[in-house]
Write a protein that holds these residues in place. Structure first.
Motif, PDB file in Angstrom:
ATOM      1  N   LEU A 215      53.014 -22.456  58.441  1.00 46.80           N
ATOM      2  CA  LEU A 215      51.990 -22.041  57.483  1.00 46.80           C
ATOM      3  C   LEU A 215      52.594 -21.236  56.323  1.00 46.80           C
ATOM      4  O   LEU A 215      52.054 -21.202  55.217  1.00 46.80           O
ATOM      5  N   ILE A 216      53.721 -20.558  56.609  1.00 51.65           N
ATOM      6  CA  ILE A 216      54.326 -19.685  55.604  1.00 51.65           C
ATOM      7  C   ILE A 216      55.166 -20.530  54.648  1.00 51.65           C
ATOM      8  O   ILE A 216      56.283 -20.943  54.965  1.00 51.65           O
ATOM      9  N   LYS A 217      54.606 -20.844  53.520  1.00 49.69           N
ATOM     10  CA  LYS A 217      55.298 -21.652  52.515  1.00 49.69           C
ATOM     11  C   LYS A 217      54.790 -21.248  51.129  1.00 49.69           C
ATOM     12  O   LYS A 217      53.725 -20.642  51.009  1.00 49.69           O
ATOM     13  N   PRO A 218      55.563 -21.627  50.081  1.00 49.80           N
ATOM     14  CA  PRO A 218      55.129 -21.225  48.736  1.00 49.80           C
ATOM     15  C   PRO A 218      53.688 -21.677  48.467  1.00 49.80           C
ATOM     16  O   PRO A 218      53.273 -22.739  48.915  1.00 49.80           O
ATOM     17  N   LYS A 219      52.957 -20.870  47.778  1.00 53.27           N
ATOM     18  CA  LYS A 219      51.575 -21.151  47.364  1.00 53.27           C
ATOM     19  C   LYS A 219      50.548 -21.156  48.493  1.00 53.27           C
ATOM     20  O   LYS A 219      49.392 -21.495  48.291  1.00 53.27           O
ATOM     21  N   SER A 220      50.960 -20.796  49.718  1.00 56.27           N
ATOM     22  CA  SER A 220      49.976 -20.734  50.794  1.00 56.27           C
ATOM     23  C   SER A 220      49.538 -19.284  50.992  1.00 56.27           C
ATOM     24  O   SER A 220      50.245 -18.478  51.580  1.00 56.27           O
ATOM     25  N   GLU A 221      48.358 -18.967  50.476  1.00 57.13           N
ATOM     26  CA  GLU A 221      47.904 -17.581  50.592  1.00 57.13           C
ATOM     27  C   GLU A 221      47.727 -17.186  52.047  1.00 57.13           C
ATOM     28  O   GLU A 221      48.062 -16.071  52.453  1.00 57.13           O
ATOM     29  N   GLU A 222      47.248 -18.129  52.833  1.00 56.19           N
ATOM     30  CA  GLU A 222      47.038 -17.888  54.253  1.00 56.19           C
ATOM     31  C   GLU A 222      48.356 -17.483  54.919  1.00 56.19           C
ATOM     32  O   GLU A 222      48.416 -16.520  55.689  1.00 56.19           O
ATOM     33  N   GLY A 223      49.419 -18.224  54.614  1.00 54.55           N
ATOM     34  CA  GLY A 223      50.730 -17.938  55.186  1.00 54.55           C
ATOM     35  C   GLY A 223      51.251 -16.579  54.741  1.00 54.55           C
ATOM     36  O   GLY A 223      51.778 -15.811  55.551  1.00 54.55           O
ATOM     37  N   PHE A 224      51.089 -16.291  53.463  1.00 64.76           N
ATOM     38  CA  PHE A 224      51.557 -15.002  52.938  1.00 64.76           C
ATOM     39  C   PHE A 224      50.820 -13.845  53.616  1.00 64.76           C
ATOM     40  O   PHE A 224      51.402 -12.812  53.883  1.00 64.76           O
ATOM     41  N   ARG A 225      49.545 -14.069  53.876  1.00 63.89           N
ATOM     42  CA  ARG A 225      48.775 -13.010  54.540  1.00 63.89           C
ATOM     43  C   ARG A 225      49.310 -12.728  55.931  1.00 63.89           C
ATOM     44  O   ARG A 225      49.391 -11.585  56.352  1.00 63.89           O
ATOM     45  N   VAL A 226      49.687 -13.797  56.643  1.00 70.60           N
ATOM     46  CA  VAL A 226      50.263 -13.602  57.983  1.00 70.60           C
ATOM     47  C   VAL A 226      51.504 -12.721  57.868  1.00 70.60           C
ATOM     48  O   VAL A 226      51.659 -11.745  58.607  1.00 70.60           O
ATOM     49  N   LEU A 227      52.367 -13.062  56.910  1.00 70.43           N
ATOM     50  CA  LEU A 227      53.611 -12.307  56.751  1.00 70.43           C
ATOM     51  C   LEU A 227      53.347 -10.857  56.322  1.00 70.43           C
ATOM     52  O   LEU A 227      53.895  -9.919  56.906  1.00 70.43           O
ATOM     53  N   ILE A 228      52.491 -10.680  55.326  1.00 71.88           N
ATOM     54  CA  ILE A 228      52.229  -9.321  54.814  1.00 71.88           C
ATOM     55  C   ILE A 228      51.606  -8.457  55.909  1.00 71.88           C
ATOM     56  O   ILE A 228      52.005  -7.308  56.119  1.00 71.88           O
ATOM     57  N   GLU A 229      50.664  -9.037  56.640  1.00 71.77           N
ATOM     58  CA  GLU A 229      50.026  -8.254  57.701  1.00 71.77           C
ATOM     59  C   GLU A 229      51.022  -7.934  58.814  1.00 71.77           C
ATOM     60  O   GLU A 229      50.973  -6.858  59.408  1.00 71.77           O
ATOM     61  N   ALA A 230      51.944  -8.856  59.061  1.00 71.42           N
ATOM     62  CA  ALA A 230      52.988  -8.593  60.069  1.00 71.42           C
ATOM     63  C   ALA A 230      53.894  -7.456  59.597  1.00 71.42           C
ATOM     64  O   ALA A 230      54.224  -6.554  60.370  1.00 71.42           O
ATOM     65  N   LEU A 231      54.276  -7.483  58.326  1.00 70.81           N
ATOM     66  CA  LEU A 231      55.137  -6.411  57.791  1.00 70.81           C
ATOM     67  C   LEU A 231      54.427  -5.059  57.861  1.00 70.81           C
ATOM     68  O   LEU A 231      55.031  -4.045  58.202  1.00 70.81           O
ATOM     69  N   ILE A 232      53.133  -5.068  57.550  1.00 70.67           N
ATOM     70  CA  ILE A 232      52.371  -3.815  57.607  1.00 70.67           C
ATOM     71  C   ILE A 232      52.269  -3.327  59.060  1.00 70.67           C
ATOM     72  O   ILE A 232      52.461  -2.148  59.339  1.00 70.67           O
ATOM     73  N   SER A 233      52.023  -4.259  59.991  1.00 70.70           N
ATOM     74  CA  SER A 233      51.957  -3.876  61.406  1.00 70.70           C
ATOM     75  C   SER A 233      53.281  -3.286  61.873  1.00 70.70           C
ATOM     76  O   SER A 233      53.305  -2.341  62.663  1.00 70.70           O
TER      77      SER A 233
END
Ligand SMILES: [Zn+2]
Length: 351
Positions: A215-233
Motif C-alpha cells: 500500500l505504501i507507494k508514491p501518491k497513495s495517501e492511505e499508504g502514507f498515513r500508515v507510515l506516518i502513524e507508525a512513525l508517530i507511534s
C-alpha cells in the motif's frame, strides 16, 4: 526495593491528513498559544510550508518570528536558544525534515518552551519522539529533549518529498523488529528495565508497515498515513519508555557505525533497514521476510544499493557494538570478529 517513578511525557494533539496545515491556528488556540510563536525551518521548508504557517498564525493576530537553520549542530541549537531567550515565544514550531525538527526540539526543551512538530518528510521517527540527534555533542546518537506538545503531519506536503525519504521512514520503522528484541535481551540478561507496553507499540508499528508494504507507494495517501502513524507511534513508544530503547537497537548501532566510517553514507532509515536484515539473521528470525519487504518498498537491501563499499559494511558491523557500550544488544552476546561479520553480511547477501 520500591519501584522508581515512571514519567511519560506525551503529545496532546496529533493531526494527520491532507491539508492539516490549515488547522494550525485552531490547534494553537486549543493549546493556549494565542500571543506569540517562533518558527524554526530551513530555507526550503520555509518556502514550502513555513511561510504558510506564519501567515495563518499572523491572521490570528499572533506575533510570529522565524529563524532559519541549515544544519543540526550544537551551535545551531545554541543560536536558536538565544533567539528564544530574546523573543520569549509561547511556543516553538519546528517545520522541516530531520535537522530542523531536532534543533527546534532540543533548543525549546533547554529553554522550557513547548514545541510543535510540523514534519515535511516521513523519513524517521524523530518527528514525534522526545529525542534529538544533534552533531557536535559527545554522542553520535539521540539524546533526551522533550516530546512535542502537538504533531501536525500534512500528507499533502509529506507526499511531495522524494521517495527516498519515505523509504528511509519505512526502514526506521521496520528496525523496531530487532530493536525490541535487543531490549528484551538486555532485560533478560542484564536486568535492564523493560516496558512491555512501549515494546508492543514499537513492534506493532513495524508489523503494520510490513503488512502494508504494498500500500505504501508514491501518491497513495492511505499508504502514507500508515507510515506516518507508525512513525508517530514509535515516537510515542519512546515517550512511554523514557528512552530510545524500544526503537533503537543493534541495527541502529550498525547505522551509527556506518555514518562514522564513511562520509558518503546513505539515509538513516535506509541503513537501519539493511541493519535489521543482518540482526534478524543473528536472532534466527525471519530475515528473508525483512529483506523481501524492503525490496517491495524499493528500499536498499545491500551495500551496492546503499552506495557504500562492501568492506565498510563489514567494518561497521564489527564496530557497531562499541558505538554505545551501555546499550546491550545481540552484538554484545555474539562478540563477532571480522570473519564472523563477513560471513553474516555474505549470508544475508548484504555484500
Ligand atoms: Zn531511527
Amino acid at each position: 526495593m520500591p519501584l522508581k517513578h515512571h514519567r511519560m511525557q506525551l503529545p496532546r494533539e496529533v493531526l494527520v491528513g491532507n491539508g492539516t496545515i490549515e488547522r494550525i491556528p485552531e490547534i494553537s488556540r486549543r493549546l493556549g498559544f494565542t500571543e506569540s510563536a517562533l518558527i524554526i525551518a530551513g530555507s526550503k521548508t520555509y518556502d514550502l510550508v513555513g511561510k504558510t504557517v506564519k501567515k495563518l498564525l499572523e491572521d490570528e493576530e499572533m506575533e510570529v518570528n522565524t529563524f532559519l537553520v541549515e544544519s543540526a549542530t550544537a551551535k545551531d541549537v545554541m543560536a536558536v536558544e538565544e533567539k528564544v531567550k530574546t523573543l520569549k515565544p509561547q511556543v516553538v514550531i519546528g517545520v522541516g525534515g530531520g535537522t530542523k525538527i531536532d534543533v527546534a526540539k532540543l533548543s525549546s526543551a533547554h529553554q522550557e518552551v513547548p514545541f510543535i512538530s510540523v514534519p515535511t518528510t516521513a523519513s524517521h521517527d524523530g518527528i514525534a519522539s522526545p529525542l534529538s540527534s544533534v552533531k557536535g555533542l559527545e554522542k553520535p546518537f539521540s539524546i533526551m529533549a522533550q516530546a512535542p506538545i502537538a504533531i501536525i503531519a500534512d500528507t499533502n506536503v509529506i507526499m511531495q518529498a522524494p521517495w527516498r525519504f519515505t523509504i528511509s521512514g519505512c526502514g526506521d520503522v521496520i528496525a523496531k523488529y530487532t530493536a525490541v528484541r535487543d531490549w528484551k535481551l538486555a532485560h533478560e540478561e542484564k536486568n535492564e528495565y523493560y516496558g512491555g507496553y512501549a515494546a508492543s507499540l514499537a513492534l506493532m508499528s513495524a508489523k503494520l508497515v510490513m503488512q502494508n508494504a504494498e500500500l505504501i507507494k508514491p501518491k497513495s495517501e492511505e499508504g502514507f498515513r500508515v507510515l506516518i502513524e507508525a512513525l508517530i507511534s514509535c515516537g510515542v513508544s519512546m515517550s512511554i519508555a523514557g528512552s530510545s530503547r524500544p526503537c533503537s537497537g543493534s541495527e541502529h548501532l550498525f547505522s551509527h557505525a556506518l555514518d562514522m566510517i564513511t562520509p558518503k553514507h546513505a539515509m538513516h532509515g535506509e541503513q537501519c533497514g539493511v541493519g535489521t536484515i543482518m540482526m534478524a539473521y543473528l536472532y534466527r528470525a525471519n530475515w528473508k521476510h525483512i529483506r523481501e519487504t524492503l525490496k517491495k518498498l524499493r528500499a536498499p537491501t545491500n551495500a551496492y544499493e546503499l552506495c557504500v563499499e562492501k568492506e565498510d559494511v563489514v567494518k561497521a558491523l564489527e564496530m557497531a557494538a562499541t558505538m554505545r557500550p551501555e546499550r546491550y544488544t545481540i552484538l554484545n552476546r555474539q562478540k563477532l570478529d571480522h570473519e564472523a561479520c563477513e560471513k553474516i553480511a555474505k549470508t544475508t547477501e548484504v555484500v
